[in-house]
Design a protein around this motif. Sequence first.
Motif: not given
Length: 326
Positions: A258-268
């Motif tokens: 997901a980090r590679e694919a998007i530039n929105l903040p990712i919450a785990a």
Amino acid sequence: MDIRTRRLRGSDLLRKMTRETRLSVNSLIYPMFIREGTGIVEDIPSLEGQVRYSPDTIVQGIEIALKAGVRSFLFFGLPEEKDEVGSGAYDENGVVQQALRNIKKQFGSDVYLITDLCLCEYTSHGHCGLIIKDYVDNDSTLPLLAKTALSHAQAGADMVAPSGMMDGTIAALRQGLDSEGFIDIPIMSYAAKYASAFYGPFRDAAGSAPQFGDRKTYQMDYHNSNEAIKRIMIDIDESADLIIVKPALPSLDIIAKAREAINLPIAAYSVSGEYAMIKAAGAADLIDEYNVMCESAVSIYRAGADILITYYAKELAAAIGKGDIG
Ligand code: PBG
């Protein structure tokens, strides 16, 4: 032989200086449970160290977390009465709504309040949506979620986090919130949420285990990773502001992808089962709880997460404060 990496490991201070992964207490979110009643602070047997508060005592829990340095919270509500249509979820005097008002009154903008948006804690059947002919009905659930989001925003929520995995949720919520003037309330979507056995202790804590069947028709099969990215993209299209990957440790590949694919903040979301495993193995002296907690958290950030939702938020804040991690 390249000795440079060894030189970089030579001193504790230099090791800390050159760390590739940085953690901040600002990126921790602490999940909390609110049950109906007054004066209640009760232990949750399946989640050692976690408690259920009532809407009046929750301010004590927030106070403790603030002292530890944690300022963002994710709330789950446990109503006394459940029904087929989950009406406790969108009752303006529901447990979460009452708690939000109390917390905002006391702490204002010192705290950031996020609400988990789902019907499963409020329905008698324990499913995340309305049941029509023994099946969770996607579309008739959406207006109820929008109603819930609105009542949370009106009670003081800073952000909503839909976790029910109904298709079209983000668009429905955005429209519902905007039409009432809540254009600045962000939506953090549980976009990539697996049908996971790691939620076991949570369902016990929240009393939200499905009474029949399972959640496999709306949560994701853990064999799939393209599907996770697809769901994330759909939610972003529908205007999600942040996305959640859940569970965390079993989904490090998904976080990285997901980090590679998007530039929105990712919450785990490091879920109840992840917490309970570390707790239990630590208590049995099989592992060192503190160090496993630290390593797990850092590896989730290393995979690419920006935010960590964790029952260890307070302890991690202390570890960051001491410089053990971060
Ligand atoms: C509600 C919801 C669940 C979790 C967060 N929101 C339970 C589920 O999907 O069954 C799990 C959180 C945890 O295990 O810590 N749908």
